[in-house]
Design a protein around this motif. Structure first.
Motif, short mmCIF file in Angstrom:
data_model
loop_
_atom_site.label_atom_id
_atom_site.label_comp_id
_atom_site.label_asym_id
_atom_site.label_seq_id
_atom_site.Cartn_x
_atom_site.Cartn_y
_atom_site.Cartn_z
N LEU A 146 -8.59 7.51 44.17
CA LEU A 146 -6.53 6.60 44.66
C LEU A 146 -6.47 5.50 44.16
N VAL A 147 -5.68 4.74 43.78
CA VAL A 147 -5.73 3.47 43.25
C VAL A 147 -4.49 2.85 44.12
N VAL A 148 -4.93 1.98 44.79
CA VAL A 148 -4.05 0.61 45.52
C VAL A 148 -3.57 -0.23 45.37
N ASP A 149 -2.42 -0.35 44.50
CA ASP A 149 -2.26 -2.29 44.14
C ASP A 149 -2.00 -3.27 45.12
N LEU A 150 -2.59 -4.41 44.62
CA LEU A 150 -2.78 -5.28 45.62
C LEU A 150 -1.88 -6.67 45.00
N ARG A 252 -16.85 -1.66 54.05
CA ARG A 252 -16.07 -0.47 53.96
C ARG A 252 -16.12 1.19 52.95
N GLY A 253 -16.93 0.08 52.03
CA GLY A 253 -17.38 1.38 51.37
C GLY A 253 -16.34 1.57 50.08
N LEU A 254 -15.24 1.06 50.10
CA LEU A 254 -13.70 1.32 49.02
C LEU A 254 -14.64 1.24 47.39
N SER A 255 -14.19 1.34 46.59
CA SER A 255 -14.51 0.84 45.26
C SER A 255 -13.07 -0.43 44.98
N TYR A 256 -13.56 -1.01 44.74
CA TYR A 256 -12.90 -2.25 44.43
C TYR A 256 -12.29 -1.84 42.26
N SER A 257 -11.11 -3.18 42.10
CA SER A 257 -12.05 -3.81 40.47
C SER A 257 -10.43 -4.85 41.04
N ILE A 258 -11.11 -6.64 41.10
CA ILE A 258 -10.22 -7.66 41.85
C ILE A 258 -10.77 -8.15 40.68
N GLY A 259 -9.29 -9.03 39.90
CA GLY A 259 -9.66 -10.43 39.23
C GLY A 259 -10.97 -11.38 39.74
N PHE A 260 -12.07 -12.06 38.98
CA PHE A 260 -12.53 -12.82 39.58
C PHE A 260 -12.42 -14.00 38.15
N LEU A 342 -10.84 -15.87 27.86
CA LEU A 342 -11.46 -15.39 28.40
C LEU A 342 -11.10 -14.63 29.66
N THR A 343 -11.14 -13.70 30.25
CA THR A 343 -10.32 -12.93 31.62
C THR A 343 -11.88 -12.20 31.84
N ALA A 344 -11.50 -12.11 33.70
CA ALA A 344 -13.01 -11.16 34.25
C ALA A 344 -12.26 -10.76 35.45
N PHE A 345 -12.88 -9.52 35.73
CA PHE A 345 -13.12 -8.87 36.85
C PHE A 345 -14.11 -8.36 37.58
N ALA A 346 -14.19 -8.11 38.74
CA ALA A 346 -15.92 -7.93 39.54
C ALA A 346 -15.08 -6.15 40.62
N THR A 347 -16.39 -5.69 40.39
CA THR A 347 -16.34 -4.43 40.16
C THR A 347 -17.64 -4.11 40.94
N ASN A 348 -17.40 -2.63 41.53
CA ASN A 348 -18.84 -1.45 42.27
C ASN A 348 -18.90 -0.30 42.08
N LEU A 360 -13.61 0.21 32.12
CA LEU A 360 -13.35 0.06 33.29
C LEU A 360 -12.07 -0.86 33.01
N GLU A 361 -12.22 -1.77 32.35
CA GLU A 361 -11.12 -2.67 32.00
C GLU A 361 -10.18 -2.46 31.57
N LEU A 362 -10.24 -0.99 31.05
CA LEU A 362 -8.66 -0.53 30.75
C LEU A 362 -7.71 0.06 32.31
N ARG A 363 -8.39 0.40 33.32
CA ARG A 363 -8.57 0.28 34.60
C ARG A 363 -7.90 -0.36 35.38
N HIS A 364 -8.08 -1.37 35.16
CA HIS A 364 -8.08 -3.03 35.83
C HIS A 364 -7.19 -3.34 35.05
N ARG A 365 -7.27 -3.47 33.99
CA ARG A 365 -5.50 -3.76 32.93
C ARG A 365 -4.64 -3.17 33.54
N ARG A 366 -4.56 -2.18 34.03
CA ARG A 366 -3.61 -1.16 34.75
C ARG A 366 -3.16 -1.78 35.92
#
Length: 478
Positions: A146-150, A252-260, A342-348, A360-366
């Motif tokens: 479940l994705v929560v966008d900030l 807290r064990g969350l998944s994340y996909s954050i701009g880097f 160039l763009t980058a993001f951090a993920t676990n 993974l990159e498409l999921r972040h771009r969404r």
């Protein structure tokens, strides 16, 4: 007989006591409020603030104001639109009573906002339960969370307001940080939290990102806010890309996909990446995108010590793309190297067989859907904070969340996933459904709303309302 030469027929205008109804399609919103239990939850949650001799319930006042915003209002006085239609919206408080109620609630803002958030959580749980397999939390896993966008946005203040301040774009006002649930491609989204901040609040302030994430997690049904796990993913742009915030998410064990933000040595690092390491990026339809590639740069950044202090298990994925014709490249900046942006993001996200970097990159771009959610919030009352006091405007932000949630739940429950109405934004759904013409009639002690059959979307309004009323028995307590 006099002939007219104009485009439209001449009409004499007067006012008369007719059975016509304005904003008749708002009956979808009122029914959704009852089906999800939002009305009852607000009544119970705000009961401590109802005076013994009060005629109007504070919960009803807030619900009415949220209806007003959903219908296109942007100030307290716009409640007059529904006040004139008691056959649909019931008895609506006067403008003076509305103003006094907001002032009284703002005097105890923290407790009031907590009560409203609890009511919204109850209604969200019921809405998602009724939505079944179409609910955003249906079948979520660590691989498909479940994705929560900030994201933050700027709200201009056109007059002096409490805690308004200049912002980094040389404007003046506020800089709220928001959290939204992503419904994916089949829907819009829901507002989980709006943290009102002065205009000079930082874009990458870790404490604010942690606070708004706490509020967002607390509003998710069936989630332990302390240890939500990998089934919830926090997604953000580079404003959330700080060591403190990512460390908090990891704890807290969350998944994340954050701009880097890439280091200043990126050009030199980029030129050491073997050509065969790059993988083709994909479009939204998962077709290969020409001129775009992705690579996992984690090991290279680790080798040069650029990831020291960042969470264990964090990966950095970089996308390169040829800019579109006409775009200007800033060759003195490390974001543009050898003709690529160039763009980058951090993920676990763990390295797993069959999991492609492009996915993974498409999921972040969404994450770009978050911009749509902000636009919807601004079209539903967030564009201008109309009150002077900071706590009053915090209550106003709660009204915005109520209005956007109520609209989203209406679309989620009233329309099928295949129908475009599920994804209509406020401007369109107001024009086509909420302002549809109708008349009121009374028969056998029942109130009948007759939608005008020549209205283009009359069938959709009728079938949507029927779907909602069919849920009333399911939503009723046993």
């Amino acid at each position: 007989m006099k002939k007219t030469t104009g485009f439209y027929p001449p009409v004499r205008v007067d006012s008369a006591p007719v059975a016509a109804v304005g904003s008749a399609g708002g009956v979808l919103l009122t029914t959704a409020a009852e089906v999800t239990g939002l009305s009852a939850a607000l009544r119970d949650g705000l009961s401590p603030w109802r005076k013994p001799t009060a005629v109007h319930d504070p919960g009803k006042v807030l619900t009415d104001l949220s209806m007003t915003l959903a219908l296109g209002g942007d100030c307290l006085a716009d409640a007059a639109v529904i006040r004139s239609e008691p056959g649909i919206y019931g008895r609506v408080a006067s403008e003076a009573t509305v103003s006094r109620t907001i002032t009284a609630l703002a005097g105890d803002a923290d407790r009031v906002l907590a009560a409203v958030a609890a009511a919204r959580k109850v209604a969200r749980a019921r809405a998602w339960e009724l939505a079944g397999e179409h609910a955003p939390n249906h079948g979520v896993t660590a691989d498909d969370p479940l994705v929560v966008d900030l994201d933050a946005t700027l709200v201009t203040a056109h007059s002096d307001k409490e805690q308004a301040a200049p912002n980094f774009k040389r404007g003046y006002g506020f800089h709220p940080l928001c959290a939204f649930v992503d419904h994916g491609s089949d829907g819009t989204g829901e507002t989980l939290a709006i943290r009102l901040r002065p205009g000079n609040a930082g874009s990458n302030t870790a404490t604010d990102h942690i606070a708004v994430t706490r509020e967002a997690l607390a509003g998710l049904p069936g989630i332990n806010p302390s240890r939500p796990g990998r089934k919830v993913m926090i997604r953000s742009d580079g404003g959330g890309g700080t060591k403190e915030f990512l460390g908090w998410l990891a704890q807290r064990g969350l998944s994340y996909s954050i701009g880097f933000t890439l280091p200043a040595t990126t050009p030199a690092l980029y030129r050491t990446v073997p050509a065969e390491a790059w993988q083709a990026a994909v479009n939204a339809d998962r077709d290969v995108r020409e001129g775009a590639d992705v690579v996992d740069l984690t090991d290279l950044l680790n080798f040069h010590g650029h990831l020291k202090g960042w969470p264990v298990g964090m990966r950095v994925i970089v996308r390169r793309e040829r800019p579109h014709p006409g775009a200007q490249l800033r060759f003195d900046m490390f974001k543009h190297v050898d003709g690529y942006r160039l763009t980058a993001f951090a993920t676990n996200a763990v390295r797993a067989k069959g999991r492609q970097l492009a996915d993974l990159e498409l999921r972040h771009r969404r994450r770009a859907r978050c911009e749509d959610r902000i636009r919807i919030a601004k079209d539903t009352g967030l564009r201008n904070l109309p009150l002077y006091g900071f706590d009053q405007n915090r209550v106003w932000c709660a009204l915005v969340m109520l209005a956007t949630d109520l609209t989203a739940w209406t679309q989620l429950l009233a329309f099928t996933p295949e129908h475009p109405a599920r994804r209509w934004e406020p401007k369109r759904i107001r024009l086509r459904l909420f302002t549809i013409p109708a008349t009121l009639a009374h028969h056998a002690r029942r109130v009948l709303l007759h939608i005008k059959d020549t209205a283009p979307w009359s069938d959709l309004t009728v079938t949507g309302h029927a779907r909602l009323t069919d849920l009333v028995e399911l939503a009723a307590p046993t």
